[in-house]
Enzyme design. Structure first.
Site: not given
Length: 344
Positions: A244, A174, A340
């Site tokens: 998410s 990520r 995130e």
């Protein structure tokens, strides 16, 4: 708006543009000034004008991975660069160049329709192609970094267009060079390399269970991924969310073993040598947040990893809830959750 580069200056900006349809969290936000970028040639003169006036600026694509404030100051560049082009295709691989404004899921679907499998595990991820390298999007055992050949972008420090190779993108979980250098690059196109040798990627339990003792086709995996994601994640058009909200934390094998001794049901996955990836959703669920609502925002009742906006929620509401979750997970498990989405 489809303006030639010579006319794309601050004079072409739209004042006070609402961004409700440009962020999947459904936050009421507007840009002080905004302009649609449909061609990469628009960027140099526009940025020159922005810098000459000393204005703040930011880039926004599909808004699927952002938390927006009530007002975005200065100039907001809305990236809508379209186009898909097969550069080459031989017996070993296919190279495809894609505009940054193309919708990610539509692109994955298109690759399968063209007979170029490989990215089916990444189906139904919201957002645009241009945003995919920044976050190094991933799901069900794959990351987009596995398929990116290079990324074309305007480098605002060098004041020119550059092409970064996969290695230069510095992809990690990520993460990427683009994420580590916010506002330096404006991604315009991404070139993907899809190998002709294909094998199903079924390492994740849900896919492995569904296709046990089977040899699924790419389309069957695509459909299965769409069904699984739909069962877990709310449709942003119905219930605002950014997918998410937290990364799955990576811990050492020793810490994971210690946690497993205390919490035998803890969910984890192999990562790099000596490391394990914990399921953030499980940690949040154990802390009692799953399905919890605080005012206009809350935690989705089917997936604790997803924060939702029931309507009227602000960035402060979302981030306040996120802070409560982070603090409780840290207190309970000694694990720090990382947010995130990008916070503007």
């Amino acid at each position: 708006m489809n303006l030639p580069s010579s006319s794309t200056t601050l004079a072409n900006c739209t004042p006070k543009l609402g961004l409700l349809q440009r962020n999947t969290l459904g936050i009421e936000s507007y840009a002080e000034q905004a302009i649609v970028i449909s061609k990469s040639e628009q960027i140099p003169l526009l940025l020159q004008d922005i810098k000459a006036h000393g204005l703040p600026w930011q880039v926004l694509g599909g808004g699927s991975n952002v938390v927006l404030p009530s007002v975005l100051p200065g100039i907001t560049l809305l990236i809508d660069i379209a186009g898909k082009e097969v550069l080459s295709s031989d017996r070993t691989e296919t190279l495809i160049r894609v505009g940054a404004g193309e919708h990610w899921h539509d692109f994955v679907q298109w690759t399968l329709a063209q007979g170029f499998p490989g990215m089916e595990n990444l189906a139904l991820i919201p957002g645009t192609v241009g945003a995919s390298p920044i976050q190094n999007i991933g799901a069900y055992g794959l990351e987009v970094a596995h398929f990116i050949e290079n990324v074309q972008a305007f480098d605002t420090e060098k004041n020119g267009f550059v092409t970064l190779s996969n290695r230069e993108c510095e992809f990690a979980y990520r993460d990427s060079y683009f994420k580590q250098n916010p506002n330096r690059f404006i991604i315009t196109q991404v070139t993907f390399k899809l190998p002709k040798a294909w094998a199903p990627k079924l390492t994740y339990a849900e896919l492995a269970k569904q296709f046990s003792n089977q040899s699924p086709t790419p389309l069957e995996i695509f459909n299965a991924v769409c069904a699984i994601r739909s069962s877990k994640l709310p449709d942003p058009k119905v219930l605002g969310n950014a997918g998410s909200f937290f990364q799955n934390p990576i811990v050492s094998e020793a810490q994971c073993t210690e946690l497993a001794n205390q919490y035998p049901a803890i969910v984890s996955f192999p990562d790099a040598v000596g490391q394990r990836k914990l399921a953030a959703g499980w940690l949040i669920d154990q802390c009692g947040f799953k399905g919890k609502r605080i005012g206009p925002v809350g935690v989705y009742d089917k997936q604790a990893l997803v924060l939702v906006n029931y309507g009227g929620g602000s960035a402060q509401d979302i981030l306040g809830l996120a802070k409560q979750i982070q603090d409780k997970v840290q207190e309970t498990f000694g694990v720090q959750l990382q947010i995130e989405p990008n916070i503007f």
